[in-house]
Design a protein around this motif. Sequence first.
Motif, PDB file in Angstrom:
ATOM      1  N   TYR A 286      -5.121  -5.064  41.721  1.00  0.00           N
ATOM      2  CA  TYR A 286      -4.588  -4.034  42.614  1.00  0.00           C
ATOM      3  C   TYR A 286      -5.474  -3.900  43.850  1.00  0.00           C
ATOM      4  CZ  TYR A 286      -2.384   0.218  44.225  1.00  0.00           C
ATOM      5  OH  TYR A 286      -1.719   1.148  44.993  1.00  0.00           O
ATOM      6  N   LYS A 287      -6.785  -3.889  43.641  1.00  0.00           N
ATOM      7  CA  LYS A 287      -7.704  -3.778  44.783  1.00  0.00           C
ATOM      8  C   LYS A 287      -7.563  -4.977  45.709  1.00  0.00           C
ATOM      9  CE  LYS A 287     -11.714  -1.666  44.451  1.00  0.00           C
ATOM     10  NZ  LYS A 287     -13.057  -1.237  44.051  1.00  0.00           N
ATOM     11  N   GLU A 288      -7.418  -6.173  45.134  1.00  0.00           N
ATOM     12  CA  GLU A 288      -7.220  -7.377  45.948  1.00  0.00           C
ATOM     13  C   GLU A 288      -5.948  -7.254  46.786  1.00  0.00           C
ATOM     14  OE1 GLU A 288      -6.980 -10.676  43.279  1.00  0.00           O
ATOM     15  OE2 GLU A 288      -9.075 -10.511  42.658  1.00  0.00           O
ATOM     16  N   LEU A 289      -4.869  -6.847  46.137  1.00  0.00           N
ATOM     17  CA  LEU A 289      -3.582  -6.733  46.832  1.00  0.00           C
ATOM     18  C   LEU A 289      -3.604  -5.610  47.865  1.00  0.00           C
ATOM     19  CD1 LEU A 289      -1.318  -7.310  43.723  1.00  0.00           C
ATOM     20  CD2 LEU A 289      -1.545  -8.835  45.703  1.00  0.00           C
ATOM     21  N   ALA A 290      -4.299  -4.530  47.563  1.00  0.00           N
ATOM     22  CA  ALA A 290      -4.407  -3.430  48.519  1.00  0.00           C
ATOM     23  C   ALA A 290      -5.149  -3.886  49.769  1.00  0.00           C
ATOM     24  CB  ALA A 290      -5.114  -2.241  47.877  1.00  0.00           C
ATOM     25  N   LYS A 291      -6.232  -4.613  49.571  1.00  0.00           N
ATOM     26  CA  LYS A 291      -6.992  -5.124  50.714  1.00  0.00           C
ATOM     27  C   LYS A 291      -6.162  -6.121  51.511  1.00  0.00           C
ATOM     28  CE  LYS A 291     -11.499  -4.167  48.792  1.00  0.00           C
ATOM     29  NZ  LYS A 291     -12.751  -4.690  48.261  1.00  0.00           N
ATOM     30  N   ALA A 292      -5.423  -6.962  50.813  1.00  0.00           N
ATOM     31  CA  ALA A 292      -4.570  -7.943  51.490  1.00  0.00           C
ATOM     32  C   ALA A 292      -3.446  -7.270  52.274  1.00  0.00           C
ATOM     33  CB  ALA A 292      -3.994  -8.920  50.480  1.00  0.00           C
ATOM     34  N   SER A 293      -2.977  -6.122  51.763  1.00  0.00           N
ATOM     35  CA  SER A 293      -1.899  -5.402  52.454  1.00  0.00           C
ATOM     36  C   SER A 293      -2.394  -4.714  53.719  1.00  0.00           C
ATOM     37  CB  SER A 293      -1.257  -4.362  51.526  1.00  0.00           C
ATOM     38  OG  SER A 293      -2.087  -3.225  51.394  1.00  0.00           O
ATOM     39  N   GLY A 294      -3.712  -4.490  53.787  1.00  0.00           N
ATOM     40  CA  GLY A 294      -4.290  -3.852  54.966  1.00  0.00           C
ATOM     41  C   GLY A 294      -4.081  -2.355  55.012  1.00  0.00           C
ATOM     42  N   SER A 295      -3.776  -1.749  53.870  1.00  0.00           N
ATOM     43  CA  SER A 295      -3.470  -0.325  53.842  1.00  0.00           C
ATOM     44  C   SER A 295      -3.941   0.304  52.538  1.00  0.00           C
ATOM     45  CB  SER A 295      -1.962  -0.129  53.976  1.00  0.00           C
ATOM     46  OG  SER A 295      -1.624   1.232  53.913  1.00  0.00           O
TER      47      SER A 295
END
Length: 63
Positions: A38-47
């Motif tokens: 989740y943290k990886e995807l959150a960072k990748a989403s930029g938000s």
Amino acid sequence: MSDNKHKQDGREDSNVDLNDASEVAYAAKQAGVTSARYKELAKASGSSSRAKIAEYIKTHAKA
């Protein structure tokens, strides 16, 4: 003035504090992924917006 977690008006719920393990764990459980993912995807989403992260997860990767 300190943060009163018992008095919320909704603004706090729209974002995930990525530095708070319990918030990340809860959001990750809702998304069906691990906390680390989740943290990886959150960072990748930029938000840090729950809605934007959820949309990113739907469109990019859930594995």
